[in-house]
Design an enzyme around this catalytic site. Structure first.
Site, PDB file in Angstrom:
ATOM      1  N   ASP A  56      12.176   5.687  31.784  1.00  0.00           N
ATOM      2  CA  ASP A  56      11.238   6.614  32.407  1.00  0.00           C
ATOM      3  C   ASP A  56      10.990   6.225  33.869  1.00  0.00           C
ATOM      4  O   ASP A  56      10.608   5.094  34.144  1.00  0.00           O
ATOM      5  CB  ASP A  56       9.930   6.589  31.594  1.00  0.00           C
ATOM      6  N   THR A  95       8.295  13.989  32.891  1.00  0.00           N
ATOM      7  CA  THR A  95       8.828  13.326  31.699  1.00  0.00           C
ATOM      8  C   THR A  95       9.344  14.301  30.633  1.00  0.00           C
ATOM      9  O   THR A  95      10.426  14.109  30.082  1.00  0.00           O
ATOM     10  CB  THR A  95       7.739  12.433  31.085  1.00  0.00           C
TER      11      THR A  95
HETATM   12 ZN    ZN Z   1       8.652  10.253  32.933  1.00  0.00          ZN
END
Ligand code: ZN
Length: 561
Positions: A56, A95
């Site tokens: 991420d 995300t």
């Molecule tokens: Zn993310």
């Protein structure tokens, strides 16, 4: 659902030829009719296990910054097939949309995950917030206020496609975030776990299996006990310098965790250590990669994102995190090697990120700054109402960058006037680069081809879907951080259509492959068709937006063999 653009069909037609060969190779002397996909077999050389790792907020810039220092899992991937310029081509570089492209091969504009959240109209005409990974029909079912689900993802993931043809294929996902695990697994997963509080959780109505419960308990016990700081490698020394952002100081943190400090667990590499430990346990409990039928294990590591938001991306904190990720992925691959598993691993990211402006101005970017408060929709709405003589609210919801929804009471005429007033503010001066209306986005084709060459409206179009996206989509200039005032856990961010947020690494590794590095741009939507071809999973024309990437740098071609 929005129809794919003509250009997407063209790409898909070109792919048909690529998939014809594996199909022909598998066909019996008297070919089975296409309506019996159960007769299909994986390619004889299909990897028994696909490991899809998403880190991420791992921008291509960040991955490159520390490249010469990797000795673990990152070094292994750099010995494989490397695309340093992978693109999450769409503008909503967040995300949920980012994870939604990785294993579907489809842009958010067609897969439905256009942002981390959006507004939906109730039958009574009221606008309500929808989180991308919530089952809106089961709002009250969990104490959190939502029931986590991949119900909004409108296309199947790779793992779901494999299960549809080979029901014994396992589709398993773990993440530090529910949306990370769910967008990679889809709606039909054998096991899906994500961090919840200081432990892990799974889908409503499912019981935590014992291995997952043990990993969850271990994480909770670690938080209760607290932990020492991480050591900073020597190569992080030049990043180790304090930066003031509002009332906060960042740049020198080493993640010491006081007993009971849940933030010290999540905003550090510890959340990833716990996620990898759980992934390892699930490899064993689900016997992943143990037979010829390919399985998919998705591992989404969220720590770098929490660290990036809390401390920025160019301090000692992110440097320590990169070293920790390199080590823990190396250990994970060594674990798979020791089991004798033949696996194909792909590493990529859901989006990139931008360092905090307070450090950037000291590092050769004097123009970096935070967005002016005037662009926060509540303030902006009041200004426009007064300027245009509008009674009542102008905006219902939105943020300084991205989707904005008009108040339902605003007339069509006033909407036009508000758009014109915003347009007059866009340009070289000020923070606003462009504003697009839903109507003009709906009329634009979904882009394809080189993502570097996409215009701003094309980038926005790739994550626009009528009925989900805002009435307006606002784009700020590069290096304008859309956080007016820094706060604990939130000094820096991502989410723009600029390349620091869109460009991510894509790397594949499998034992015995002929490695190469290709600097030309590819897309994260290319990952799923690439894996599908390596497995021998047939795709229909137009099902995916991406194309197959040849995973052999030599004479062999994993797309056409
Ligand atoms: Zn993310």
């Amino acid at each position: 659902m929005t129809r794919p653009a003509r250009t997407a069909f063209k790409t898909a037609l070109a792919l048909t030829a690529a998939f014809a060969l594996p199909l022909a190779a598998c066909a019996a002397p008297r070919p089975a009719p296409r309506s019996t996909p159960a007769a299909l077999q994986p390619r004889p050389d299909a990897p028994p296990l696909v490991v899809a790792v998403s880190i991420d907020q791992l921008s291509a810039d960040l991955f490159a910054e520390y490249r010469e220092n990797y000795t673990g899992g990152f070094a292994r991937l750099l010995d494989g097939v490397v695309f340093p310029s992978g693109y999450q081509g769409h503008a909503a570089s967040e995300t949920c949309p980012g994870h939604s492209t990785l294993l579907t091969g489809v842009h958010p504009a067609r897969n439905g995950i256009i942002a981390n959240g959006w507004m939906a109209k109730t039958p009574e005409g009221k606008l309500v917030n929808v989180y991308c990974a919530e089952d809106t029909a089961r709002k009250q079912a969990s104490g959190k206020g939502y029931t986590a689900s991949a119900v909004h993802l409108l296309v199947p993931t790779l793992g779901e496609r494999l299960k549809a043809i080979w029901p014994s294929s396992r589709n398993v996902a773990v993440s530090g975030k529910d949306r990370g695990a769910l967008m990679m697994a889809g709606q039909n997963a054998d096991a899906v776990y994500w961090r919840d509080g200081n432990g892990f959780a799974t889908l409503a109505g499912r019981t935590m299996e014992s291995t997952a419960q043990a990993a969850s308990d271990a994480a909770a016990a670690l938080v209760a006990k607290g932990a020492d700081a991480y050591a900073a490698p020597a190569w992080c020394a030049s990043r180790d310098r304090a930066i003031t952002a509002g009332s906060l100081t960042v740049g020198t943190n080493r993640f010491a965790m006081a007993p009971g400090d849940g933030n010290g667990f999540v905003r550090s590499p510890r959340v990833d250590e716990a996620t990898v430990a759980l992934a390892q346990a699930l490899v064993e409990s689900h016997k992943l990669g143990a037979d010829k039928v390919p399985d998919v294990l998705s591992v989404s590591l969220s720590g770098a994102d929490y660290v990036g938001h809390t401390f920025g991306t160019n301090g000692v904190e992110t440097c320590i995190t990169m070293a920790a990720l390199d080590r823990m992925l190396g250990d994970f691959f060594a674990f798979l090697d020791a089991r004798g598993t033949d696996y194909l691993v792909v590493l990529s990211a859901d989006h990139g990120g931008l360092d905090l402006p307070e450090r950037a101005v000291q590092q050769g970017q004097p123009g970096a700054h935070r967005v002016s408060e005037e662009w926060v929709p509540a303030k902006l709405g009041a200004t426009l109402a007064s300027e245009l003589g509008i009674a009542g609210p102008v905006f219902a919801e939105g943020s300084a960058s991205g989707d904005v929804w008009f108040a339902s009471t605003l007339s069509a005429d006033d909407r036009t006037r508000v758009l014109a007033a915003l347009r007059s503010r866009a340009g070289d001066k000020g923070d606003l680069a462009a504003v697009f209306s839903a109507e003009e986005l709906a009329a634009a084709p979904i882009p394809s081809g080189d993502p570097r060459a996409w215009s701003v409206i094309e980038r926005v179009r790739a994550s626009y879907m009528a009925g989900r996206s805002g009435d307006l989509i606002v784009v700020l200039h590069p290096q304008v951080t859309p956080i007016p005032r820094p706060g604990p856990g939130y000094v820096a961010t991502h989410g723009s259509p600029w390349d620091y947020d869109r460009r991510v690494p894509i790397a594949f590794w499998r034992k015995g492959m002929t490695p190469y590095e290709q600097v030309q741009p590819v897309g994260t939507v290319d990952i799923a068709p690439t894996l599908a071809a390596a497995i021998g999973l047939p795709l229909k024309p137009g099902e995916m937006d991406g194309r197959c990437l040849d995973l052999d740098g030599g004479e062999a071609n994993t797309c056409t063999r």
